[in-house]
Design an enzyme around this catalytic site. Structure first.
Site, PDB file in Angstrom:
ATOM      1  N   THR A  99       5.455 -12.443  14.652  1.00  0.00           N
ATOM      2  CA  THR A  99       6.381 -11.909  15.647  1.00  0.00           C
ATOM      3  C   THR A  99       6.370 -12.731  16.936  1.00  0.00           C
ATOM      4  N   ASP A 100       7.466 -12.678  17.674  1.00  0.00           N
ATOM      5  CA  ASP A 100       7.505 -13.355  18.984  1.00  0.00           C
ATOM      6  C   ASP A 100       6.665 -12.620  20.029  1.00  0.00           C
ATOM      7  N   GLU A 101       6.217 -11.387  19.695  1.00  0.00           N
ATOM      8  CA  GLU A 101       5.480 -10.600  20.689  1.00  0.00           C
ATOM      9  C   GLU A 101       4.122 -11.223  21.015  1.00  0.00           C
TER      10      GLU A 101
ATOM     11  N   ALA B 276       2.856  -7.848   4.924  1.00  0.00           N
ATOM     12  CA  ALA B 276       2.254  -6.515   5.066  1.00  0.00           C
ATOM     13  C   ALA B 276       1.579  -6.401   6.425  1.00  0.00           C
TER      14      ALA B 276
ATOM     15  N   GLU C  19       0.787  -3.287   9.872  1.00  0.00           N
ATOM     16  CA  GLU C  19       1.191  -2.166  10.717  1.00  0.00           C
ATOM     17  C   GLU C  19       2.083  -2.781  11.777  1.00  0.00           C
TER      18      GLU C  19
ATOM     19  N   ASN D 109      13.101  -9.382  17.456  1.00  0.00           N
ATOM     20  CA  ASN D 109      13.333  -8.037  16.897  1.00  0.00           C
ATOM     21  C   ASN D 109      14.399  -8.061  15.808  1.00  0.00           C
TER      22      ASN D 109
ATOM     23  N   LYS E  43       0.826  -1.224   0.000  1.00  0.00           N
ATOM     24  CA  LYS E  43       0.000   0.000   0.000  1.00  0.00           C
ATOM     25  C   LYS E  43       0.851   1.261   0.000  1.00  0.00           C
ATOM     26  N   LEU E  44       2.128   1.113   0.296  1.00  0.00           N
ATOM     27  CA  LEU E  44       3.026   2.262   0.483  1.00  0.00           C
ATOM     28  C   LEU E  44       2.482   3.201   1.547  1.00  0.00           C
TER      29      LEU E  44
ATOM     30  N   PRO F 170      15.834   9.041  23.351  1.00  0.00           N
ATOM     31  CA  PRO F 170      14.766   8.769  24.324  1.00  0.00           C
ATOM     32  C   PRO F 170      14.715   7.302  24.740  1.00  0.00           C
TER      33      PRO F 170
ATOM     34  N   LYS G  82      -1.489  -9.337  15.706  1.00  0.00           N
ATOM     35  CA  LYS G  82      -0.675 -10.386  15.061  1.00  0.00           C
ATOM     36  C   LYS G  82      -1.074 -11.767  15.592  1.00  0.00           C
TER      37      LYS G  82
ATOM     38  N   ARG H 149      15.335  -7.201  24.673  1.00  0.00           N
ATOM     39  CA  ARG H 149      14.903  -7.689  23.364  1.00  0.00           C
ATOM     40  C   ARG H 149      15.988  -8.611  22.816  1.00  0.00           C
TER      41      ARG H 149
ATOM     42  N   GLY I 158       2.190  -0.324  29.140  1.00  0.00           N
ATOM     43  CA  GLY I 158       2.147  -1.786  29.027  1.00  0.00           C
ATOM     44  C   GLY I 158       3.411  -2.394  28.445  1.00  0.00           C
TER      45      GLY I 158
ATOM     46  N   TYR J  86      -0.720  -4.110  18.933  1.00  0.00           N
ATOM     47  CA  TYR J  86       0.043  -4.713  17.827  1.00  0.00           C
ATOM     48  C   TYR J  86       0.120  -6.219  17.979  1.00  0.00           C
TER      49      TYR J  86
HETATM   50  P1  NAD Z   1       7.296  -2.312   8.066  1.00  0.00           P
HETATM   51  O1  NAD Z   1       6.352  -1.467   8.856  1.00  0.00           O
HETATM   52  O2  NAD Z   1       8.679  -1.820   7.801  1.00  0.00           O
HETATM   53  O3  NAD Z   1       6.650  -2.641   6.644  1.00  0.00           O
HETATM   54  C1  NAD Z   1       5.312  -2.985   6.479  1.00  0.00           C
HETATM   55  C2  NAD Z   1       4.960  -2.860   5.001  1.00  0.00           C
HETATM   56  O4  NAD Z   1       3.568  -3.240   4.844  1.00  0.00           O
HETATM   57  C3  NAD Z   1       5.102  -1.448   4.453  1.00  0.00           C
HETATM   58  O5  NAD Z   1       5.778  -1.473   3.212  1.00  0.00           O
HETATM   59  C4  NAD Z   1       3.657  -0.975   4.291  1.00  0.00           C
HETATM   60  O6  NAD Z   1       3.499  -0.048   3.235  1.00  0.00           O
HETATM   61  C5  NAD Z   1       2.927  -2.284   4.009  1.00  0.00           C
HETATM   62  N1  NAD Z   1       1.508  -2.217   4.387  1.00  0.00           N
HETATM   63  C6  NAD Z   1       1.008  -1.744   5.568  1.00  0.00           C
HETATM   64  N2  NAD Z   1      -0.348  -1.801   5.520  1.00  0.00           N
HETATM   65  C7  NAD Z   1      -0.702  -2.321   4.311  1.00  0.00           C
HETATM   66  C8  NAD Z   1      -1.940  -2.633   3.693  1.00  0.00           C
HETATM   67  N3  NAD Z   1      -3.109  -2.387   4.317  1.00  0.00           N
HETATM   68  N4  NAD Z   1      -1.926  -3.175   2.455  1.00  0.00           N
HETATM   69  C9  NAD Z   1      -0.745  -3.412   1.811  1.00  0.00           C
HETATM   70  N5  NAD Z   1       0.457  -3.122   2.346  1.00  0.00           N
HETATM   71  C10 NAD Z   1       0.483  -2.583   3.585  1.00  0.00           C
HETATM   72  O7  NAD Z   1       7.297  -3.718   8.823  1.00  0.00           O
HETATM   73  P2  NAD Z   1       8.477  -4.780   9.003  1.00  0.00           P
HETATM   74  O8  NAD Z   1       9.240  -4.433  10.213  1.00  0.00           O
HETATM   75  O9  NAD Z   1       9.165  -4.979   7.707  1.00  0.00           O
HETATM   76  O10 NAD Z   1       7.618  -6.092   9.350  1.00  0.00           O
HETATM   77  C11 NAD Z   1       7.151  -6.947   8.305  1.00  0.00           C
HETATM   78  C12 NAD Z   1       6.399  -8.104   8.926  1.00  0.00           C
HETATM   79  O11 NAD Z   1       7.251  -8.832   9.810  1.00  0.00           O
HETATM   80  C13 NAD Z   1       5.200  -7.681   9.760  1.00  0.00           C
HETATM   81  O12 NAD Z   1       4.158  -8.606   9.533  1.00  0.00           O
HETATM   82  C14 NAD Z   1       5.692  -7.761  11.196  1.00  0.00           C
HETATM   83  O13 NAD Z   1       4.626  -8.047  12.088  1.00  0.00           O
HETATM   84  C15 NAD Z   1       6.666  -8.915  11.097  1.00  0.00           C
HETATM   85  N6  NAD Z   1       7.789  -8.903  12.077  1.00  0.00           N
HETATM   86  C16 NAD Z   1       8.550  -7.773  12.237  1.00  0.00           C
HETATM   87  C17 NAD Z   1       9.614  -7.794  13.129  1.00  0.00           C
HETATM   88  C18 NAD Z   1      10.522  -6.585  13.302  1.00  0.00           C
HETATM   89  O14 NAD Z   1      11.396  -6.604  14.172  1.00  0.00           O
HETATM   90  N7  NAD Z   1      10.402  -5.545  12.496  1.00  0.00           N
HETATM   91  C19 NAD Z   1       9.893  -8.945  13.865  1.00  0.00           C
HETATM   92  C20 NAD Z   1       9.083 -10.080  13.683  1.00  0.00           C
HETATM   93  C21 NAD Z   1       8.036 -10.043  12.767  1.00  0.00           C
HETATM   94  P1  TYD Z   2      10.946  -1.097  19.079  1.00  0.00           P
HETATM   95  O1  TYD Z   2      12.069  -0.927  18.110  1.00  0.00           O
HETATM   96  O2  TYD Z   2       9.777  -0.167  18.981  1.00  0.00           O
HETATM   97  O3  TYD Z   2      10.484  -2.630  18.966  1.00  0.00           O
HETATM   98  P2  TYD Z   2       9.436  -3.469  19.881  1.00  0.00           P
HETATM   99  O4  TYD Z   2       8.680  -2.556  20.753  1.00  0.00           O
HETATM  100  O5  TYD Z   2       8.562  -4.122  18.848  1.00  0.00           O
HETATM  101  O6  TYD Z   2      10.275  -4.450  20.649  1.00  0.00           O
HETATM  102  O7  TYD Z   2      11.518  -0.981  20.555  1.00  0.00           O
HETATM  103  C1  TYD Z   2      12.549  -1.845  21.022  1.00  0.00           C
HETATM  104  C2  TYD Z   2      12.755  -1.562  22.500  1.00  0.00           C
HETATM  105  O8  TYD Z   2      13.284  -0.245  22.649  1.00  0.00           O
HETATM  106  C3  TYD Z   2      11.460  -1.582  23.301  1.00  0.00           C
HETATM  107  O9  TYD Z   2      11.732  -2.136  24.586  1.00  0.00           O
HETATM  108  C4  TYD Z   2      11.081  -0.121  23.427  1.00  0.00           C
HETATM  109  C5  TYD Z   2      12.431   0.587  23.460  1.00  0.00           C
HETATM  110  N1  TYD Z   2      12.457   1.938  22.853  1.00  0.00           N
HETATM  111  C6  TYD Z   2      13.015   3.002  23.577  1.00  0.00           C
HETATM  112  O10 TYD Z   2      13.461   2.861  24.734  1.00  0.00           O
HETATM  113  N2  TYD Z   2      13.044   4.227  22.975  1.00  0.00           N
HETATM  114  C7  TYD Z   2      12.556   4.457  21.723  1.00  0.00           C
HETATM  115  O11 TYD Z   2      12.599   5.611  21.225  1.00  0.00           O
HETATM  116  C8  TYD Z   2      11.994   3.334  20.998  1.00  0.00           C
HETATM  117  C9  TYD Z   2      11.433   3.524  19.624  1.00  0.00           C
HETATM  118  C10 TYD Z   2      11.982   2.095  21.615  1.00  0.00           C
END
Ligand code: NAD
Ligand code: TYD
Length: 348
Positions: free
Chosen positions: A130-132, A82, A84, A184, A34-35, A210, A159, A219, A288, A155
């Protein structure tokens, strides 16, 4: 083999697309994205003209669009990323997460079912999660594939819900699914609202760092390229109906990680040791805030022979280098009215 990869313009998705385009020249890869603010086609400029690649802009929440795309393209497989993805945003706007992460996933499942119902053989619907979803750990223990779900942020609840639906479609409709739950990720092309790229960018510009609460939260960090490798292995060799946990056995307390990053950045920027750490600012904790995540990745190691390919120190250095060498990528995102998420919420 025609594979739909959703969210391919995002952080992890772009690494998965690049790996598949380069490793499997005979596959056709369709990137549906969706960008949103997190999607960035600049992440894919090196492969955008590849003959086996096609980009489609669209919203997975739009059911008619998704059904039309599946009918038109006749995919053999789906790798669904894809979503949020930022916890803080899910606290201020949960609805968006419900729509994309739950309704969007169901639309993809329904469209795949519609096209595949007469012959599901050799089809794959792979949900990247995700592991969350497992909740928050105390000092001891690890998340295993059979750890009960206990999501605690909007979130992770969204998931968890999509994971349950993917499994329900397997049990009810025989949908050939695979799932993975990863810790992560860090690496190139991560949107600079997540911890590491945010801190790198702020250190570079000598802005406050921050740290939520006391920085005690833990993490388990994995290099994004290793996650992409794991997704490749699971897509091709993982068992239908199975879940695989992916992680790096690499736990860091946030404050220790930020100090390590500050030291690396001091060296890279030629600053005196300790200079960047002066920017550390303790701020109001996330509501939380989950205390600890840690993955036991024994199953994927034993069954699919996957392990991280590099150490955290190597990965962190590569990551810092990438952000310093790709100034224009960062500037294109952070110019204009961009504010870090924390500043936007609490200091505006
Ligand atoms: P990101 O936010 O960087 O990218 C998400 C992408 O999805 C974006 O390009 C966005 O444009 C697209 N998108 C969002 N809503 C959409 C919609 N309604 N239709 C089509 N496209 C849409 O996320 P990421 O960090 O690359 O994570 C990708 C996947 O991996 C997610 O499902 C996330 O839950 C999972 N994941 C992420 C992490 C992490 O550490 N980032 C860890 C474990 C799992
Ligand atoms: P984040 O990268 O948002 O990943 P997630 O919440 O999915 O684990 O955050 C990683 C950790 O860092 C999390 O414990 C929250 C903390 N954090 C900060 O302390 N400061 C920040 O500005 C952000 C974005 C995260």
């Amino acid at each position: 083999m025609k594979i739909l990869i959703t969210g391919g313009a995002g952080f992890i998705g772009s690494h998965v697309i690049r790996l598949f385009i380069n490793k499997y020249p005979n596959y056709e890869i369709v990137n549906l994205d969706k960008l949103t603010y997190a999607g960035n086609l600049e992440n894919l400029t090196d492969i955008e003209n590849a003959s086996n690649y096609k980009f489609v802009k669209g919203d997975i929440v739009d059911k008619d669009f998704v059904f039309d795309l599946f009918k038109q393209e006749q995919f053999d497989g789906v790798i669904h990323l894809a979503a949020e993805s930022h916890v803080d945003r899910s606290i201020s706007n949960p609805t968006e997460f419900i729509m994309t992460n739950i309704v969007g996933t169901v639309n993809l499942l329904n469209a795949a079912r519609e096209e595949w119902k007469d012959n599901m053989e050799n089809k794959i619907f792979y949900h990247v999660s995700t592991d969350e979803v497992y909740g928050s750990l105390g000092d001891e223990g690890f998340f295993l594939e059979d750890t009960p779900y206990d999501p605690r942020s909007p979130y992770s609840a969204s998931k968890a819900s999509s994971d349950h639906l993917v499994r329900a479609y397997h049990h009810t409709f025989k949908m050939p699914v695979k799932l993975s739950n990863c810790s992560n990720n860090y690496g190139a092309n991560q949107f600079p609202e997540k911890l590491l790229p945010l801190m790198i960018n702020n250190i570079k510009h000598s802005k406050a760092l921050p740290v939520y609460g006391k920085g005690d939260n833990i993490r388990d960090w994995l290099w994004v390229n290793d996650h992409a490798r794991a997704i490749d292995v699971i897509y091709h060799e993982g068992k239908i109906g199975e879940t695989y946990n992916i992680g790096g056995h690499n736990e860091w307390k946030n404050i220790d990680l930020i100090h390590l990053l500050c030291n690396v950045m001091d060296k890279k920027l030629g600053r005196p040791k300790g200079e960047s750490a002066k920017l550390i600012t303790f701020v109001t904790d996330r509501a939380g805030h989950d205390m600890r995540y840690a993955i036991d990745a024994t199953k994927i190691k034993n069954e699919l022979d996957w392990e991280p390919s590099i150490t955290f120190e190597q990965g962190l250095e590569k990551t810092v280098d990438w952000y310093l060498e790709n100034e224009s990528w960062l500037n294109n995102i952070t110019s204009g009215d961009y504010k870090t998420y924390y500043v936007n919420q609490y200091e505006n």
